[in-house]
Design a protein around this motif. Sequence first.
Motif, PDB file in Angstrom:
ATOM      1  N   VAL A   6      46.509 146.452  87.839  1.00 19.55           N
ATOM      2  CA  VAL A   6      47.621 145.791  87.143  1.00 19.55           C
ATOM      3  C   VAL A   6      47.628 146.207  85.679  1.00 19.55           C
ATOM      4  O   VAL A   6      48.664 146.589  85.132  1.00 19.55           O
ATOM      5  N   ALA A   7      46.474 146.145  85.027  1.00 24.56           N
ATOM      6  CA  ALA A   7      46.377 146.487  83.610  1.00 24.56           C
ATOM      7  C   ALA A   7      46.815 147.926  83.346  1.00 24.56           C
ATOM      8  O   ALA A   7      47.601 148.193  82.432  1.00 24.56           O
ATOM      9  N   THR A   8      46.330 148.847  84.156  1.00 30.33           N
ATOM     10  CA  THR A   8      46.649 150.261  83.969  1.00 30.33           C
ATOM     11  C   THR A   8      48.145 150.517  84.140  1.00 30.33           C
ATOM     12  O   THR A   8      48.770 151.215  83.325  1.00 30.33           O
ATOM     13  N   GLU A   9      48.748 149.936  85.174  1.00 31.37           N
ATOM     14  CA  GLU A   9      50.181 150.136  85.413  1.00 31.37           C
ATOM     15  C   GLU A   9      51.034 149.445  84.351  1.00 31.37           C
ATOM     16  O   GLU A   9      52.051 149.994  83.919  1.00 31.37           O
ATOM     17  N   MET A  10      50.633 148.248  83.940  1.00 29.14           N
ATOM     18  CA  MET A  10      51.389 147.549  82.902  1.00 29.14           C
ATOM     19  C   MET A  10      51.401 148.343  81.606  1.00 29.14           C
ATOM     20  O   MET A  10      52.447 148.503  80.976  1.00 29.14           O
ATOM     21  N   VAL A  11      50.245 148.823  81.197  1.00 28.95           N
ATOM     22  CA  VAL A  11      50.156 149.592  79.957  1.00 28.95           C
ATOM     23  C   VAL A  11      51.024 150.847  80.054  1.00 28.95           C
ATOM     24  O   VAL A  11      51.763 151.182  79.119  1.00 28.95           O
ATOM     25  N   ALA A  12      50.983 151.525  81.184  1.00 30.39           N
ATOM     26  CA  ALA A  12      51.796 152.739  81.352  1.00 30.39           C
ATOM     27  C   ALA A  12      53.288 152.411  81.217  1.00 30.39           C
ATOM     28  O   ALA A  12      54.019 153.130  80.519  1.00 30.39           O
ATOM     29  N   LEU A  13      53.744 151.344  81.854  1.00 36.63           N
ATOM     30  CA  LEU A  13      55.157 150.959  81.765  1.00 36.63           C
ATOM     31  C   LEU A  13      55.536 150.564  80.345  1.00 36.63           C
ATOM     32  O   LEU A  13      56.594 150.953  79.842  1.00 36.63           O
ATOM     33  N   ILE A  23      57.727 143.219  83.522  1.00 37.24           N
ATOM     34  CA  ILE A  23      57.802 141.772  83.763  1.00 37.24           C
ATOM     35  C   ILE A  23      58.204 141.489  85.205  1.00 37.24           C
ATOM     36  O   ILE A  23      57.590 140.666  85.878  1.00 37.24           O
ATOM     37  N   LYS A  24      59.209 142.187  85.696  1.00 37.78           N
ATOM     38  CA  LYS A  24      59.674 141.963  87.075  1.00 37.78           C
ATOM     39  C   LYS A  24      58.594 142.287  88.096  1.00 37.78           C
ATOM     40  O   LYS A  24      58.442 141.596  89.098  1.00 37.78           O
ATOM     41  N   LYS A  25      57.834 143.339  87.837  1.00 36.82           N
ATOM     42  CA  LYS A  25      56.836 143.787  88.808  1.00 36.82           C
ATOM     43  C   LYS A  25      55.553 142.964  88.765  1.00 36.82           C
ATOM     44  O   LYS A  25      54.964 142.696  89.815  1.00 36.82           O
ATOM     45  N   PHE A  26      55.119 142.541  87.582  1.00 37.36           N
ATOM     46  CA  PHE A  26      53.778 141.980  87.459  1.00 37.36           C
ATOM     47  C   PHE A  26      53.695 140.514  87.062  1.00 37.36           C
ATOM     48  O   PHE A  26      52.643 139.907  87.211  1.00 37.36           O
ATOM     49  N   TYR A  27      54.753 139.918  86.551  1.00 38.78           N
ATOM     50  CA  TYR A  27      54.653 138.545  86.068  1.00 38.78           C
ATOM     51  C   TYR A  27      54.913 137.543  87.177  1.00 38.78           C
ATOM     52  O   TYR A  27      55.862 137.674  87.941  1.00 38.78           O
ATOM     53  N   SER A  28      54.077 136.515  87.234  1.00 42.73           N
ATOM     54  CA  SER A  28      54.271 135.393  88.146  1.00 42.73           C
ATOM     55  C   SER A  28      55.519 134.616  87.707  1.00 42.73           C
ATOM     56  O   SER A  28      55.787 134.518  86.502  1.00 42.73           O
ATOM     57  N   PRO A  29      56.267 134.049  88.650  1.00 38.30           N
ATOM     58  CA  PRO A  29      57.436 133.248  88.270  1.00 38.30           C
ATOM     59  C   PRO A  29      57.078 132.073  87.349  1.00 38.30           C
ATOM     60  O   PRO A  29      57.898 131.630  86.556  1.00 38.30           O
ATOM     61  N   ASP A  30      55.837 131.590  87.430  1.00 38.72           N
ATOM     62  CA  ASP A  30      55.407 130.447  86.623  1.00 38.72           C
ATOM     63  C   ASP A  30      54.536 130.850  85.441  1.00 38.72           C
ATOM     64  O   ASP A  30      53.766 130.037  84.918  1.00 38.72           O
ATOM     65  N   ILE A  31      54.646 132.098  84.997  1.00 31.07           N
ATOM     66  CA  ILE A  31      53.790 132.589  83.919  1.00 31.07           C
ATOM     67  C   ILE A  31      53.842 131.674  82.697  1.00 31.07           C
ATOM     68  O   ILE A  31      54.888 131.134  82.360  1.00 31.07           O
ATOM     69  N   LYS A  32      52.695 131.542  82.064  1.00 30.20           N
ATOM     70  CA  LYS A  32      52.589 130.790  80.819  1.00 30.20           C
ATOM     71  C   LYS A  32      52.353 131.790  79.703  1.00 30.20           C
ATOM     72  O   LYS A  32      51.485 132.657  79.816  1.00 30.20           O
ATOM     73  N   GLY A 109      47.194 139.708  91.886  1.00 32.00           N
ATOM     74  CA  GLY A 109      48.025 140.843  91.491  1.00 32.00           C
ATOM     75  C   GLY A 109      49.177 140.509  90.568  1.00 32.00           C
ATOM     76  O   GLY A 109      50.013 141.365  90.289  1.00 32.00           O
ATOM     77  N   LYS A 110      49.240 139.278  90.064  1.00 29.62           N
ATOM     78  CA  LYS A 110      50.316 138.855  89.158  1.00 29.62           C
ATOM     79  C   LYS A 110      49.731 138.289  87.870  1.00 29.62           C
ATOM     80  O   LYS A 110      48.699 137.599  87.892  1.00 29.62           O
ATOM     81  N   VAL A 111      50.400 138.549  86.759  1.00 29.55           N
ATOM     82  CA  VAL A 111      49.992 137.971  85.482  1.00 29.55           C
ATOM     83  C   VAL A 111      50.459 136.520  85.467  1.00 29.55           C
ATOM     84  O   VAL A 111      51.651 136.242  85.600  1.00 29.55           O
ATOM     85  N   VAL A 112      49.503 135.603  85.332  1.00 27.81           N
ATOM     86  CA  VAL A 112      49.819 134.176  85.349  1.00 27.81           C
ATOM     87  C   VAL A 112      49.789 133.566  83.943  1.00 27.81           C
ATOM     88  O   VAL A 112      50.325 132.481  83.723  1.00 27.81           O
ATOM     89  N   LYS A 113      49.153 134.284  83.012  1.00 24.68           N
ATOM     90  CA  LYS A 113      49.110 133.798  81.627  1.00 24.68           C
ATOM     91  C   LYS A 113      48.965 134.982  80.688  1.00 24.68           C
ATOM     92  O   LYS A 113      48.238 135.939  80.978  1.00 24.68           O
ATOM     93  N   GLU A 114      49.673 134.895  79.566  1.00 25.69           N
ATOM     94  CA  GLU A 114      49.519 135.867  78.491  1.00 25.69           C
ATOM     95  C   GLU A 114      49.348 135.073  77.206  1.00 25.69           C
ATOM     96  O   GLU A 114      49.948 134.011  77.033  1.00 25.69           O
ATOM     97  N   GLN A 115      48.478 135.587  76.336  1.00 25.11           N
ATOM     98  CA  GLN A 115      48.274 134.926  75.055  1.00 25.11           C
ATOM     99  C   GLN A 115      48.173 135.996  73.980  1.00 25.11           C
ATOM    100  O   GLN A 115      47.493 137.012  74.154  1.00 25.11           O
ATOM    101  N   PHE A 116      48.854 135.747  72.869  1.00 24.39           N
ATOM    102  CA  PHE A 116      48.941 136.712  71.780  1.00 24.39           C
ATOM    103  C   PHE A 116      48.250 136.175  70.540  1.00 24.39           C
ATOM    104  O   PHE A 116      48.403 135.005  70.193  1.00 24.39           O
ATOM    105  N   PHE A 117      47.505 137.046  69.882  1.00 27.33           N
ATOM    106  CA  PHE A 117      46.774 136.694  68.673  1.00 27.33           C
ATOM    107  C   PHE A 117      47.243 137.599  67.542  1.00 27.33           C
ATOM    108  O   PHE A 117      47.059 138.819  67.598  1.00 27.33           O
ATOM    109  N   TYR A 118      47.866 136.998  66.533  1.00 28.91           N
ATOM    110  CA  TYR A 118      48.353 137.703  65.350  1.00 28.91           C
ATOM    111  C   TYR A 118      48.638 136.668  64.270  1.00 28.91           C
ATOM    112  O   TYR A 118      48.688 135.463  64.545  1.00 28.91           O
TER     113      TYR A 118
END
Length: 125
Positions: A6-13, A23-32, A109-118
Motif C-alpha cells: 500500500v505504501a509503495t503504491e500510494m507514494v508512486a501515485l 484516495i479512491k484506491k486506498f482510503y477506507s470509507p471511514d478514514i480518519k 489493505g486500506k488506509v484507516v487513519k492519516e495524521q499530519f505533523f507540521y
Amino acid sequence: MTTKEVATEMVALCREGKWEECIKKFYSPDIKSIEPDGSTWGTVQGLEAIAKKGQEWQEMVAEFHSGEISDPIVAENFFSITMKSKVTMKGMDQPINMDEVCVYEVNDGKVVKEQFFYTPLPEFA
C-alpha cells in the motif's frame, strides 16, 4: 495488500500527482484524518470530508512551485513519509516552503487513519 505494498503504491501515485486515484484506491470509507492543533481543518472523518479538505486546500493555493515525497518507512501496519513543497498561497506575495511528516495506519489493505505533523501557518489557521 500488505502495508508495504500500500505504501509503495500510494507514494508512486502521489508522486505522479494522482491524489484522487490514490484516495479512491486506498482510503477506507471511514478514514480518519488528523491535522495539527491550530490548523484549518483539525480532525475530519470519511471520504466526503477528505475530498472537501482537498478542495479547500486547492482553493487556498495560488501557485504550486515544487514538491517532493520521500520513500515510505514501514513498521507493522503503519507507514510514514515526508512531504515538502514550495507554494504561493493566495494573498501572499512570496512562496513559502512547507514541510510535514505524514503517518498512515493500514488495515486490510486500506488506509484507516492519516495524521499530519507540521507547523500551521497562523494566517491560514
